[in-house]
Design a protein around this motif. Structure first.
Motif, short mmCIF file in Angstrom:
data_model
loop_
_atom_site.label_atom_id
_atom_site.label_comp_id
_atom_site.label_asym_id
_atom_site.label_seq_id
_atom_site.Cartn_x
_atom_site.Cartn_y
_atom_site.Cartn_z
N ALA A 237 1.04 -1.19 -0.41
CA ALA A 237 0.35 0.30 -0.29
C ALA A 237 0.98 1.86 0.06
O ALA A 237 0.13 2.10 -0.57
CB ALA A 237 -1.05 0.20 1.33
N ASP A 238 1.95 0.88 0.62
CA ASP A 238 3.04 2.40 0.60
C ASP A 238 3.68 2.52 -1.45
O ASP A 238 3.56 3.47 -1.01
CB ASP A 238 3.73 1.86 1.75
CG ASP A 238 3.02 1.79 2.79
OD1 ASP A 238 2.57 2.66 3.55
OD2 ASP A 238 3.89 1.38 4.05
N GLU A 240 2.49 1.53 -3.44
CA GLU A 240 0.93 2.13 -4.46
C GLU A 240 0.74 3.64 -4.33
O GLU A 240 0.94 4.48 -5.17
CB GLU A 240 -0.25 1.69 -3.67
CG GLU A 240 -1.05 1.42 -5.59
CD GLU A 240 -2.08 0.53 -4.77
OE1 GLU A 240 -3.54 1.38 -4.87
OE2 GLU A 240 -1.86 -0.66 -4.17
N ALA A 241 1.24 4.12 -3.07
CA ALA A 241 0.77 5.15 -2.72
C ALA A 241 2.05 6.53 -3.49
O ALA A 241 1.82 7.45 -3.93
CB ALA A 241 1.02 5.83 -1.11
N GLN A 242 3.50 5.70 -3.28
CA GLN A 242 4.01 6.74 -4.33
C GLN A 242 4.44 6.32 -5.05
O GLN A 242 4.74 7.24 -5.97
CB GLN A 242 5.52 5.69 -3.68
CG GLN A 242 6.01 5.95 -1.58
CD GLN A 242 6.84 5.36 -1.59
OE1 GLN A 242 8.21 5.80 -2.04
NE2 GLN A 242 7.81 4.47 -0.75
N HIS A 245 2.49 8.66 -6.52
CA HIS A 245 2.84 10.41 -6.59
C HIS A 245 3.20 10.91 -7.91
O HIS A 245 3.21 12.13 -8.03
CB HIS A 245 3.58 11.20 -5.28
CG HIS A 245 4.08 11.67 -4.78
ND1 HIS A 245 3.50 13.46 -4.45
CD2 HIS A 245 5.20 11.94 -5.19
CE1 HIS A 245 4.70 14.29 -4.28
NE2 HIS A 245 6.04 13.38 -5.30
N THR A 544 -1.94 -0.03 -9.04
CA THR A 544 -2.31 1.92 -8.91
C THR A 544 -3.44 2.58 -9.59
O THR A 544 -4.43 3.06 -9.26
CB THR A 544 -1.20 2.25 -8.75
OG1 THR A 544 0.31 1.75 -8.01
CG2 THR A 544 -1.10 4.40 -8.65
#
Length: 629
Positions: A237-238, A240-242, A245, A544
């Motif tokens: 999940a981290d 995917e967030a990166q 971004h 993503t």
């Protein structure tokens, strides 16, 4: 987007004839129809053709620094120029324009060559410092923008965005390099380390050269590289967030323009992702365009239409006739060097369509290289797992023997084409992947060559630089090495060359957000499981983008631009194919076996076998040689 030209004397400060710079600039009017300029001083001459994108009324080139002690010609875009401008202004720099070129000049005068890592964008530029009497030639990290150069007998260095500019100089020798011919037949393009003409070089991506008067030209210096040696920590999940971004940052930064802007939309994962993020960042409907062929098996416009409807884009599409074979001659003119990637045909057509409505178009190029989206990368990842379990002493005799016995079945469904996989497993990882990427095998090329060419080629094989690049890659795994080679070899030589030449041929600026270097560096740090998941490549990117795109787009079989070359070579181009070995520039070299080429053409025309790839290569080589002769 523009084109640059120049002449630099390394032996004294001899005057430069402005007429020669003028001729070099005239050769690339297509790259810059909005204006041009020339500047000369003792020992140096710079030329420029402009396609106005930012600061339309200002920023003429060649451009002088605020203090008049440096001159610049610059092709590309610096996407963080406003942030750099503010930083430099705070340190006392003065600016007279609102464009990005003047920022490069101020950055050079403040930081020297250390300015290069601060530039975020695509660029190739020449900057002459009158105080230091030095010429800086620099190219962007991934090689989006090209730069050719040649050392002449009188001690001068000539350079330009395209080979045709160098050809406009009367002192350039036009001697074909046989090793570049071997490279071309291996890959379908002339790689960045080579040139079809002896004495011509291409400044490598992420490199610069600093030339001085009265000094021999030094070798290029690498100022950027991508490393696959580290792994990004964090949960899925981290990561995917990166990823999201970086994707948003890459797309939004490339939407800066003072002219109409749009996007190519094929309906594949990459272009659809770019359009989705553009739509999110824009207050107006995104202008999109796509093309298809009038043969259903080659047409993807239905998928593009689906994405266009989902994001309410201002969409235009056009169906291109599969009989548009006359483009072959135009491609030879556009590329200068032989170029056999048949997807250049539809790429040119979609650029033409885009240019009717916009001046800048964002593309989806780069994600396959950065995130392991090619089928060959997924196969290589699996093969490397097998190689890790079985020693080479077992693989070579067993898999090699089976591969040699297994029939060649290009006509069969993919699961039954086992011969290439078996032969690949018999080799080490680097040689196996080189086989997967190359267009022809050493055996196929040897069958085409005459003894005269074999003597010229010697022991050199086109696969060797690629294999060496993989072996020396800053990487931890076979997948890492494969992606590194694709980013450093295949992408600048094939993909980016194709997009630059076809877009510039119609005065269109193409931008590649998925090649933002921060995004590429992030992709290189991803764990392998986030790149390849079972049989799916580009896994994290697809995961993503699920919040934007349906699975029908994300997980359908990759198609790419497919072209009806095989049908052309059995129909309207059959006579051209048959004549390759007996008449024309290629036959005149004496380097190719005429009977062998005739047999390949006859077998293809009759339908007994599909020899379209090698025949297309030879046809495009013949046309290129005709233009260079």
């Amino acid at each position: 987007m523009c084109g640059i030209s120049g002449i630099f004397h390394t032996q004294g400060l001899k005057p430069v004839d402005p007429a020669r710079i003028e001729r070099m600039c005239d050769a690339i009017v297509h790259r810059g129809p909005d204006g041009h300029g020339i500047w000369t001083a003792p020992g140096i001459g710079l030329g420029f053709r402009r396609l106005a994108i930012i600061d339309l009324a200002g920023s003429p080139q060649p451009m002088a620094s605020a203090n008049g002690r440096a001159m610049l010609v610059f092709n590309g875009e610096i996407y963080n120029f406003r942030e750099l401008r503010a930083e430099l202004a705070a340190q006392g720099a003065h600016f007279h324009t609102d464009g990005d070129g003047e920022v490069i000049l101020a950055a050079w005068q403040r930081w020297g060559v250390d300015c290069l890592p601060r530039l975020q964008g695509m660029f190739a530029f020449a900057l002459y410092d009158l105080d230091r009497r030095t010429l800086l030639l620099a190219r962007d990290r991934l090689g989006v923008k090209p730069l050719h150069m040649a050392h002449l007998a009188d001690g001068s260095v000539i350079f330009g965005s395209e080979l045709k500019q160098l050809l406009a100089h009367p002192s350039l020798r036009r001697e074909i390099d046989p090793l570049a011919v071997e490279d071309y037949l291996t890959w379908g393009f002339v790689p960045e380390h080579a040139s079809i003409l002896k004495g011509v070089e291409k400044l490598a991506a992420g490199h610069y050269r600093l030339l001085r008067h009265d000094a021999p030209p030094p070798p290029p210096v690498q100022w950027w590289d991508v490393s696959f040696t580290e792994r990004e920590p964090g949960k899925a999940a981290d990561l995917e967030a990166q990823m999201l971004h970086h994707l948003r940052q890459a797309v939004s930064s490339r939407m800066l323009a003072d002219v109409p802007l749009g996007a190519f939309l094929s309906g594949g994962v990459d272009s659809s992702s770019v359009v989705a993020l553009m739509s999110e960042a824009s207050s107006h409907p995104v202008k999109t365009c796509s093309i298809g062929f009038d043969v259903p098996d080659f047409d993807e416009t239905a998928h593009a239409d689906l994405v266009a409807r989902k994001f309410a884009t201002s969409h235009r599409s056009r169906v291109v006739s599969a009989d548009d074979f006359a483009l072959a001659g135009r491609l030879a003119e556009i590329f200068d060097e032989p170029f056999a990637d048949a997807s250049a045909l539809p790429t040119l057509r979609v650029c033409e369509l885009a240019r009717e409505h916009v001046t800048v178009a964002l593309s989806g190029d780069g994600a396959d290289e950065a995130f392991a989206g090619y089928r060959r990368q997924v196969f290589h990842h699996r093969e490397e797992q097998v190689r890790g379990l079985l020693p080479g002493s077992f693989r070579e005799p067993v898999f090699g023997g089976l591969g040699r016995l297994y029939p060649k079945a290009d006509w069969a469904p993919r699961p039954f084409r086992a011969r290439a996989t078996l032969l690949s497993l018999a080799r080490n990882g680097e040689e196996g992947y080189a086989q997967a990427v190359s267009v022809t095998t050493p055996e196929q090329r040897a069958a085409l060559y005459t003894p005269d060419f074999e003597r010229l080629r010697g022991s050199y094989r086109g696969e060797a630089p690629f294999v060496d690049l993989m072996r020396k890659a800053p990487a931890r795994s076979g997948l890492d090495r494969a992606q590194y080679a694709d980013l450093k070899f295949h992408m600048p030589g094939d993909i980016l060359t194709k997009v630059d030449r076809t877009s510039m041929a119609v005065s269109l600026e193409a931008r590649e957000p998925l090649l933002d270097h921060r995004l590429v560096e992030f992709g290189a740090r991803l764990p392998e499981a986030m790149r390849v998941h079972r049989a799916t490549g580009k896994w994290l990117m697809k995961k993503t983008m699920r919040r934007y795109l349906p699975d029908e787009i994300l997980f359908r079989q990759k198609m790419g631009f497919v072209t009806p070359i095989a049908a052309w070579l059995r129909g309207p181009l059959a006579a051209d194919a048959a004549a390759i070995g007996t008449s024309g520039p290629l036959a005149a070299t004496g380097w190719f076996d005429r009977k062998r080429i005739g047999a390949l053409a006859a077998a293809h025309a009759s339908g007994r076998s599909d020899n379209s790839r090698v025949l297309w290569q030879l046809l495009m080589l013949d046309k290129a040689l005709g233009r260079l002769g």
